[in-house]
Design a protein around this motif. Structure first.
Motif, mmCIF file in Angstrom:
data_model
loop_
_atom_site.group_PDB
_atom_site.id
_atom_site.type_symbol
_atom_site.label_atom_id
_atom_site.label_comp_id
_atom_site.label_asym_id
_atom_site.label_seq_id
_atom_site.Cartn_x
_atom_site.Cartn_y
_atom_site.Cartn_z
ATOM 1 N N GLU A 101 22.072 3.248 4.002
ATOM 2 C CA GLU A 101 21.600 1.986 4.546
ATOM 3 C C GLU A 101 22.717 0.955 4.661
ATOM 4 N N GLU A 102 23.583 0.898 3.666
ATOM 5 C CA GLU A 102 24.646 -0.106 3.677
ATOM 6 C C GLU A 102 25.625 0.121 4.820
ATOM 7 N N LEU A 103 25.970 1.390 5.099
ATOM 8 C CA LEU A 103 26.893 1.675 6.190
ATOM 9 C C LEU A 103 26.283 1.331 7.540
ATOM 10 N N VAL A 104 25.004 1.650 7.732
ATOM 11 C CA VAL A 104 24.327 1.329 8.982
ATOM 12 C C VAL A 104 24.266 -0.185 9.168
ATOM 13 N N LYS A 105 23.936 -0.879 8.081
ATOM 14 C CA LYS A 105 23.843 -2.335 8.124
ATOM 15 C C LYS A 105 25.192 -2.960 8.476
ATOM 16 N N ASN A 106 26.281 -2.446 7.886
ATOM 17 C CA ASN A 106 27.606 -2.976 8.173
ATOM 18 C C ASN A 106 27.986 -2.755 9.629
ATOM 19 N N GLU A 107 27.582 -1.612 10.188
ATOM 20 C CA GLU A 107 27.874 -1.347 11.598
ATOM 21 C C GLU A 107 27.134 -2.330 12.501
ATOM 22 N N LEU A 108 25.881 -2.618 12.163
ATOM 23 C CA LEU A 108 25.105 -3.581 12.947
ATOM 24 C C LEU A 108 25.710 -4.978 12.876
ATOM 25 N N VAL A 109 26.058 -5.404 11.671
ATOM 26 C CA VAL A 109 26.612 -6.749 11.491
ATOM 27 C C VAL A 109 27.980 -6.859 12.158
ATOM 28 N N SER A 110 28.795 -5.809 12.069
ATOM 29 C CA SER A 110 30.097 -5.806 12.739
ATOM 30 C C SER A 110 29.932 -5.942 14.248
ATOM 31 N N SER A 111 28.929 -5.252 14.803
ATOM 32 C CA SER A 111 28.657 -5.347 16.236
ATOM 33 C C SER A 111 28.250 -6.768 16.618
ATOM 34 N N ARG A 112 27.444 -7.422 15.771
ATOM 35 C CA ARG A 112 27.035 -8.805 16.036
ATOM 36 C C ARG A 112 28.246 -9.737 15.992
ATOM 37 N N PHE A 113 29.101 -9.559 14.986
ATOM 38 C CA PHE A 113 30.298 -10.401 14.872
ATOM 39 C C PHE A 113 31.192 -10.227 16.101
ATOM 40 N N ALA A 114 31.365 -8.980 16.528
ATOM 41 C CA ALA A 114 32.216 -8.712 17.685
ATOM 42 C C ALA A 114 31.644 -9.356 18.947
ATOM 43 N N ALA A 115 30.321 -9.281 19.118
ATOM 44 C CA ALA A 115 29.687 -9.866 20.300
ATOM 45 C C ALA A 115 29.865 -11.381 20.326
ATOM 46 N N GLU A 193 16.286 -10.413 2.402
ATOM 47 C CA GLU A 193 16.900 -10.040 1.141
ATOM 48 C C GLU A 193 16.515 -8.625 0.705
ATOM 49 N N ASN A 194 15.317 -8.196 1.068
ATOM 50 C CA ASN A 194 14.874 -6.872 0.615
ATOM 51 C C ASN A 194 15.430 -5.748 1.471
ATOM 52 N N PHE A 195 16.158 -6.091 2.511
ATOM 53 C CA PHE A 195 16.729 -5.041 3.369
ATOM 54 C C PHE A 195 18.238 -4.916 3.177
ATOM 55 N N GLY A 196 18.926 -6.048 3.353
ATOM 56 C CA GLY A 196 20.373 -5.980 3.419
ATOM 57 C C GLY A 196 21.065 -6.239 2.102
ATOM 58 N N LEU A 197 22.311 -5.776 2.027
ATOM 59 C CA LEU A 197 23.152 -6.031 0.876
ATOM 60 C C LEU A 197 24.259 -7.022 1.217
ATOM 61 N N THR A 198 24.260 -7.550 2.452
ATOM 62 C CA THR A 198 25.270 -8.523 2.821
ATOM 63 C C THR A 198 25.062 -9.784 2.017
ATOM 64 N N GLY A 199 26.158 -10.403 1.643
ATOM 65 C CA GLY A 199 26.079 -11.601 0.816
ATOM 66 C C GLY A 199 25.827 -12.844 1.627
ATOM 67 N N ARG A 200 25.628 -13.932 0.909
ATOM 68 C CA ARG A 200 25.395 -15.228 1.542
ATOM 69 C C ARG A 200 26.585 -15.628 2.412
ATOM 70 N N SER A 201 27.801 -15.283 1.989
ATOM 71 C CA SER A 201 28.977 -15.673 2.765
ATOM 72 C C SER A 201 28.983 -15.021 4.147
ATOM 73 N N THR A 202 28.534 -13.755 4.237
ATOM 74 C CA THR A 202 28.459 -13.082 5.535
ATOM 75 C C THR A 202 27.485 -13.805 6.452
ATOM 76 N N ARG A 203 26.353 -14.226 5.913
ATOM 77 C CA ARG A 203 25.376 -14.960 6.726
ATOM 78 C C ARG A 203 25.935 -16.309 7.175
ATOM 79 N N ILE A 204 26.687 -16.965 6.303
ATOM 80 C CA ILE A 204 27.278 -18.256 6.682
ATOM 81 C C ILE A 204 28.291 -18.061 7.809
ATOM 82 N N ILE A 205 29.128 -17.023 7.704
ATOM 83 C CA ILE A 205 30.104 -16.750 8.766
ATOM 84 C C ILE A 205 29.391 -16.461 10.078
ATOM 85 N N HIS A 206 28.330 -15.663 10.015
ATOM 86 C CA HIS A 206 27.531 -15.390 11.212
ATOM 87 C C HIS A 206 26.981 -16.684 11.802
#
Length: 323
Positions: A101-115, A193-206
């Motif tokens: 789950e963590e790897l899939v989530k990181n790929e999704l978030v990376s794609s969002r950041f890139a976009a 919170e019950n899905f992702g392991l990304t921290g608060r800092s990742t959400r702030i950067i997004h």
């Protein structure tokens, strides 16, 4: 922990809709046992739907979606009242995948950041990224459910009007639906919170990246960012640089210069107007920053690229930050 199931779809290949409709069923109706040659997407509006695909069983509630694979046999497991949309569709480059789950989530978030960091002036040079779709997902936001339902109604209407190019139009609408689904999956990674392991800092950067896209014309200071996101500027600036390769100020200036290049390319805007529209209150500072990022002055850029339509690419590399 069980791997997360998802589909990876080549975004350069258009889906082809075979059947679509909205139906309501009541007991004793139960889904027949079958294996189709196409994918099937279900989106439940009300009631419950009980399905089994291979060895996996699903109990779908309102707001749930499920994609069934053509390689597996599926059947109903229980009769129930239900109203739902179905779409049978073909796609030549769509594959079921699984992974931690963590790897899939990181790929999704990376794609969002890139976009969010895409430079429109070099958009033709950007490779098309695959669309990641959930195998099974609950859409909890009422606004998202409404938007998806409206798109499904448009898909159904387009498919059945049989005007010229109706299949292409239907495919485009369905692709829009799938992109929205993928975005909802990414949002769940960022904010549930019950899905992702990304921290608060990742959400702030997004959120900072999203904020800049809509507010780059405004005056943005370190104090404003601290107040808006409740964080220490120096700390989040370090994480921002780790994620984007740029400090917050450097990224904001790069974004503003990208927007300025677009405005200058039409050859009709005054440099002072472009500077103001891109968040620069001082035209001389704007000229210095513009030359730093492009190697030329705003006036020279407008004369050279405003008529020929040539573009000057900017590239960025990103990664997902960790706490």
């Amino acid at each position: 922990m069980e791997d997360f199931l998802f589909y990876k779809m080549d975004s350069t290949c258009m889906p082809v809709v075979k059947f679509t409709n909205k139906v309501s069923v009541k007991p004793p109706h139960i889904h027949i046992k079958r294996q189709t040659e196409e994918f099937i997407l279900y989106f439940v509006l009300s009631g419950e739907m009980y399905l089994k695909e291979g060895s996996r069983e699903y109990a779908l509630k309102p707001g749930d979606m499920l994609i069934l694979d053509p390689h597996l046999v599926h059947c109903g497991t229980k009769a129930s009242s239900c109203t739902y949309f179905y779409i049978h569709f073909y796609h030549d480059r769509m594959t079921e995948c699984s992974g931690p789950e963590e790897l899939v989530k990181n790929e999704l978030v990376s794609s969002r950041f890139a976009a969010l960091q895409t430079d429109e002036c070099s958009i033709r040079k950007n490779p098309a990224s695959p669309i990641l779709l959930p195998k099974h997902m609950h859409i909890g936001q009422p606004g998202a459910v409404m938007q998806l339902t409206e798109l499904l109604e448009q898909i159904k209407a387009s498919h059945y009007n049989h005007l010229e190019h109706f299949q292409l139009n239907t495919g485009c609408l369905f692709l829009q639906f799938l992109i929205l689904l993928s975005r909802e999956l990414t949002d769940s990674c960022l904010y549930e919170e019950n899905f992702g392991l990304t921290g608060r800092s990742t959400r702030i950067i997004h959120d900072i990246l999203t904020f800049f896209q809509s507010s780059y014309t405004e005056e943005i200071t370190s104090a404003l960012i601290e107040q808006k996101y409740g964080c220490n500027y120096d700390y989040i600036n370090r994480l921002f640089k780790k994620a984007t390769g740029k400090t917050i100020l450097a990224y904001l200036n790069e974004l503003r210069i990208s927007k300025a290049r677009q405005l200058l390319s039409d050859g009709t805007s005054r440099i002072s107007d472009v500077a103001e529209k891109c968040g620069f209150r001082d035209i001389y500072y704007f000229s210095r920053v513009f030359k730093k990022y492009t190697g030329t002055t705003p006036g020279a850029y407008s004369r050279k690229y405003g008529l020929s339509g040539k573009k000057m690419p900017l590239t960025r590399n990103i990664s997902v930050p960790r706490e």
